[in-house]
Design a protein around this motif. Structure first.
Motif: not given
Length: 282
Positions: A115, A118, A122
């Motif tokens: 993660r 991502a 972001d």
């Protein structure tokens, strides 16, 4: 008379590091500043983010130059918060002439969860787009968009498992995509007299690189490497005999791109990297 006298500039990630340097340097040249920062730690990063006190210190340093500043806590991942913060700044300062999309994170390390990719995208990619597009309604003819990219955006190839980990790869992916964003978006802004350019530094001497996770990239043989342990590795990146560039070196480029000295410059990728890219091509 300053090089950006009377201009109003919004800067993200302004609490410290490059963002603070850009804010102070632009203020020294006559700009009023809308200083934005999330002022909250990011759980995927292993180093602390700027605090509310850091943002207040940036505001104090801007005011010390004699310029006005509006400091607002806002998360670049939240378009509505950005729109509100920028509108607040424009309401107080009366206009907007430039945006410097600077906020970013670098959660490197092979042990990071997937993660991290991502989460980095972001902030470093989506956050930049959110910032630019929240500012665009306030930017008119002669205005300037400055994206803070990275030498990684011009250097790295395909992502692969390794010491940088998913967060480091997400960082490179974000910066590579920002290169294309500038290239593709510049022709859309140009007919209205607005321009967009990017500055691509190599490692900059900020908290983003002064942490153990980054040191381990260069000294994986040590359990707890120090900054001094990592300096030889940092120095090998550039062609020039330096471990990193100083924030103000990047800020000088930002001032140029915000100023009318670059009024016919758009779609530019300006490297401030101590020769890191030419060194990589040896």
């Amino acid at each position: 008379m300053g090089r950006v006298d009377g201009k109003v500039v919004v800067i993200t990630g302004a609490g410290r590091g490059q963002g603070r340097s850009h804010a102070v340097r632009l203020a020294e040249e006559g700009a009023d500043i809308i200083a934005l920062d999330v002022c909250r730690d990011n759980e995927i990063a292993e180093y602390p983010m700027a605090s509310a006190e850091d943002l207040r210190e940036t505001a104090r340093l801007v005011e010390k130059t004699g310029r006005r500043v509006v400091a607002v806590q806002a998360d670049v991942r939240d378009p509505a918060a950005l729109e509100s913060a920028i509108a607040e700044g424009v309401g107080q300062l009366g206009r907007l002439d430039a945006v410097v999309a600077n906020a970013g994170i670098s959660p490197v390390g092979g042990e990071r969860p997937l993660r991290a990719f991502a989460d980095t995208v972001d902030v470093n990619l989506t956050g930049v787009l959110n910032t630019v597009h929240a500012a665009l309604p306030h930017l008119g003819d002669g205005s300037s968009v400055v994206v803070i990219g990275s030498a990684a955006g011009l250097l790295f190839g395909h992502g692969q498992p390794g010491p940088m980990g998913p967060g480091g790869t997400g960082y490179a992916f974000s910066k590579q995509t920002l290169v294309q964003y500038v290239n593709w978006f510049a022709p859309f802004l140009a007919p209205s007299g607005r321009r967009i350019n990017a500055v691509h530094p190599a490692n900059v001497d900020t908290d983003m690189i002064r942490n153990e996770a980054m040191y381990k990239i260069f000294r994986p043989d040590l359990e707890h490497p120090t900054f001094e342990d990592a300096v030889p590795g940092f120095t090998q990146v550039q062609a020039m005999p330096i471990p990193f560039v100083d924030p103000v070196d990047v800020s000088h480029a930002v001032v140029y791109l915000v100023s009318d000295e670059s009024r016919y410059v758009t779609g530019l990728h300006l490297k401030v990297d101590g020769g890191a890219l030419v060194n990589a091509g040896k």
